[in-house]
Design a protein around this motif. Sequence first.
Motif: not given
Length: 239
Positions: A212, A139, A186, A216
């Motif tokens: 995400t 990210l 997030f 993630s």
Amino acid sequence: MNREVLAVRHVHFEDLGSLEQVLGERAWFVRYLDVGLARVEAPNPEAPALTVVLGGPISAFDDASYPTLKPLLALLEKRIAAGLPTLGICLGAQLIARVLGARVHALGRKEIGWSGLTLTEAGRNSPMRHFDGAHTSMLHWHGDTFDLPADAVRLASTNVCENQAFSWGANVLGLQCHPEIRGDRFERWLIGHANEIESTPGIDAKQLRADTERLSPALERAAHAAFGEWLDALAPARS
């Protein structure tokens, strides 16, 4: 043995994330200093075993608008001079670079979203190897960057930003990117950065959320391995 960690936090949702879990597993005690709620100049810079300066939406060179930068730079300068373990993420990495004499400046465009890192040879031979773009995405969320400080070792880059990660000596690590992000936290980023998302062409909250959710978990596993390895390899401070 001193296991105190001072985490300097600029906005509440940009916390230690995955790193906090790794520290907890090693019985390190985390204390947050929230900029704006506590005096940055209050802590003894050399007291914590580890200091982490986290991200935030201000520029590392905007001292006139944000007077908290001056004492934070002084804190970092004293720690680095003493050879003490120090980690900077995003804004924190920019501040470390500035303390080390490098120029911090606007990137010229926003780098927001997920993309892989390209590691240098030094990066592949460090804990950063867990973040190799061939295996996991990363990210990014910044509009500023920094020149590589003198005597620093570049560890990673992207096509947009050459200096994504660097080490300086045995105990200083700067990360422009956000390996600490946790997918279950997030949504706070999307809410906190809503204005920036809406004003940046090509950036969409729904796409960021979907990326995400998909990417993630692998990054969290990589961060657990990388942060753990970095902590375990920290060198004793110079006397």
